[in-house]
Design an enzyme around this catalytic site. Sequence first.
Site, PDB file in Angstrom:
ATOM      1  N   HIS A  54      -6.083  -1.187  -5.190  1.00  0.00           N
ATOM      2  CA  HIS A  54      -6.501  -2.602  -5.208  1.00  0.00           C
ATOM      3  C   HIS A  54      -8.030  -2.739  -5.558  1.00  0.00           C
ATOM      4  O   HIS A  54      -8.531  -3.302  -6.253  1.00  0.00           O
ATOM      5  CB  HIS A  54      -6.407  -3.257  -4.012  1.00  0.00           C
ATOM      6  CG  HIS A  54      -4.875  -3.280  -3.695  1.00  0.00           C
ATOM      7  ND1 HIS A  54      -4.398  -2.984  -2.570  1.00  0.00           N
ATOM      8  CD2 HIS A  54      -3.840  -4.205  -4.264  1.00  0.00           C
ATOM      9  CE1 HIS A  54      -3.032  -2.899  -2.750  1.00  0.00           C
ATOM     10  NE2 HIS A  54      -2.903  -3.824  -3.560  1.00  0.00           N
ATOM     11  N   HIS A  86      -5.849  -1.166  -0.571  1.00  0.00           N
ATOM     12  CA  HIS A  86      -6.174   0.353  -0.393  1.00  0.00           C
ATOM     13  C   HIS A  86      -7.037   0.393  -1.788  1.00  0.00           C
ATOM     14  O   HIS A  86      -7.592  -0.426  -2.517  1.00  0.00           O
ATOM     15  CB  HIS A  86      -5.101   1.136  -0.578  1.00  0.00           C
ATOM     16  CG  HIS A  86      -3.959   0.768  -1.792  1.00  0.00           C
ATOM     17  ND1 HIS A  86      -4.187   0.903  -2.845  1.00  0.00           N
ATOM     18  CD2 HIS A  86      -2.639   0.197  -1.696  1.00  0.00           C
ATOM     19  CE1 HIS A  86      -3.062   0.590  -3.596  1.00  0.00           C
ATOM     20  NE2 HIS A  86      -2.127  -0.100  -2.907  1.00  0.00           N
ATOM     21  N   GLU A 123      -0.923   0.322 -12.966  1.00  0.00           N
ATOM     22  CA  GLU A 123      -0.092   0.768 -13.785  1.00  0.00           C
ATOM     23  C   GLU A 123       0.942   1.395 -12.969  1.00  0.00           C
ATOM     24  O   GLU A 123       2.131   1.872 -13.412  1.00  0.00           O
ATOM     25  CB  GLU A 123      -0.678   2.013 -14.847  1.00  0.00           C
ATOM     26  CG  GLU A 123      -1.468   1.158 -15.798  1.00  0.00           C
ATOM     27  CD  GLU A 123      -2.246   2.151 -16.718  1.00  0.00           C
ATOM     28  OE1 GLU A 123      -2.162   3.504 -16.415  1.00  0.00           O
ATOM     29  OE2 GLU A 123      -2.863   1.556 -17.889  1.00  0.00           O
ATOM     30  N   LYS A 124       0.785   1.504 -11.642  1.00  0.00           N
ATOM     31  CA  LYS A 124       1.730   2.151 -10.748  1.00  0.00           C
ATOM     32  C   LYS A 124       2.755   1.342 -10.692  1.00  0.00           C
ATOM     33  O   LYS A 124       4.181   1.852 -10.687  1.00  0.00           O
ATOM     34  CB  LYS A 124       1.258   2.255  -9.292  1.00  0.00           C
ATOM     35  CG  LYS A 124       2.271   3.117  -8.431  1.00  0.00           C
ATOM     36  CD  LYS A 124       1.753   3.394  -7.074  1.00  0.00           C
ATOM     37  CE  LYS A 124       1.667   2.182  -5.973  1.00  0.00           C
ATOM     38  NZ  LYS A 124       2.773   1.542  -5.789  1.00  0.00           N
ATOM     39  N   GLN A 147       9.684 -12.787  -3.446  1.00  0.00           N
ATOM     40  CA  GLN A 147      10.034 -11.603  -4.310  1.00  0.00           C
ATOM     41  C   GLN A 147      10.585 -10.624  -3.366  1.00  0.00           C
ATOM     42  O   GLN A 147      10.731  -9.530  -3.751  1.00  0.00           O
ATOM     43  CB  GLN A 147       8.581 -10.866  -4.899  1.00  0.00           C
ATOM     44  CG  GLN A 147       7.718 -10.481  -4.002  1.00  0.00           C
ATOM     45  CD  GLN A 147       6.500 -10.164  -4.729  1.00  0.00           C
ATOM     46  OE1 GLN A 147       5.768 -11.026  -5.264  1.00  0.00           O
ATOM     47  NE2 GLN A 147       6.024  -8.804  -4.598  1.00  0.00           N
ATOM     48  N   ARG A 162      -1.702   5.786  -4.171  1.00  0.00           N
ATOM     49  CA  ARG A 162      -2.078   4.836  -3.372  1.00  0.00           C
ATOM     50  C   ARG A 162      -0.835   3.674  -3.287  1.00  0.00           C
ATOM     51  O   ARG A 162      -0.504   3.074  -4.348  1.00  0.00           O
ATOM     52  CB  ARG A 162      -3.164   4.362  -3.670  1.00  0.00           C
ATOM     53  CG  ARG A 162      -4.326   5.286  -3.612  1.00  0.00           C
ATOM     54  CD  ARG A 162      -4.924   5.709  -2.392  1.00  0.00           C
ATOM     55  NE  ARG A 162      -6.285   6.634  -2.427  1.00  0.00           N
ATOM     56  CZ  ARG A 162      -6.777   6.765  -1.323  1.00  0.00           C
ATOM     57  NH1 ARG A 162      -6.563   6.432  -0.148  1.00  0.00           N
ATOM     58  NH2 ARG A 162      -7.995   7.462  -1.680  1.00  0.00           N
TER      59      ARG A 162
END
Length: 281
Positions: A37, A34, A148-149, A61, A184
Site C-alpha cells: 500500500h 503494508h 497488480e497482486k 465484498q 505483501r
Amino acid sequence: MNTVHSIKEVRNEIKKWRKEGLTVGLVTTMGFLHEGHESLIKRASEENDRVVVSIFVNPTQFGPNEDLEAYPRDIKRDETVCEKAGANLIFNPDPSEMYYDDASTTVNVAGLTEGLCGAKRPVHFGGVCLVVSKFFNIVTPDRAYFGEKDAQQLAVIKRMVRDLNFDIEIVGCPIVRESDGLARSSRNIYLSNEERKAALILNKSLNLAKQSLNEGERDANKVKDIIIEKLNSESLAKVDYVEIVDSSNLKPAFNINKPVLVAIAVYIGKTRLIDNFTFKM
C-alpha cells in the site's frame, strides 16, 4: 494530513483543491497497510498534487463465511504509514456513511468476474465494483492506483472505468514482496511462523513456471502441472486454483501465443493467499 469520516468532509476538501487547480490521486484500501500500500501512496504522491487514501473494510465484498469481523484493523498505524508515504487526506467512513439501509443499486462487470477468485467468491467483485465506483464519485480523482497482486481486481476496475466512462486514469503498480519473495498482504499477519515459511511455496512455484515459459514451454496445462506439483510438495498448502488466462479477457489459455496471466490462490492453513505474474511474448 487529515483523517475525515464523512462524504461531506471529503467533498469540501476536494472542492478547495480543485479551485487551486490541483490534481488528485486516490488509493483505495481496507486498511492494515503494508509496504505494498505504501508503494501505491508514494507513487500517487509523485504523480499528483494531492493524495486521498480510503481506509474502509467494505462489507459488501465479503461472503457469509468470510473474515469480515476478523479482518485486521489499526487506524493509528495506518495514519502513520499514510503520512510517511505522502498522503494528504484519509477517508475512513463507517459502513452507515457509505451505504443506505434500503440501497438497491449494484455494479456488476460480467465476463471478467466468473473465473479465478470470482469462481469461489461470487459476491466479491460486485462489492468491490460498488464501493470503488462510490469512492470514484466521492473523490473524483484524476488517477487511481491499484496493486497488480490483485490482478483480476485490476482488470475488473479497468473495464468498469471504461464501460461507465469514468474520467479517471487507472494505474497498476507492481507487486511488492518480502526479501524472501512472499507477496505483501494484510492477511500475512494470520500466518504462524511455520505457515509463514510454508507460504514461500507460492512464489517458488511461480518462479518454476516462469522459468519453464522462458525456456519455451507453450502448453498451458504443462505449466500448470509444474506449479501444482511444486505446491503439493508443501504439506501445509492446499490449492484453491492454478490458472493461466488471457491477459486481456481472463479467459483460459491453452496454447500460449499471447500475453497471459499466471495466477494462483492457495490456502496456507486457514489463510487464503494469492499471487501471480504476467508473461508477455
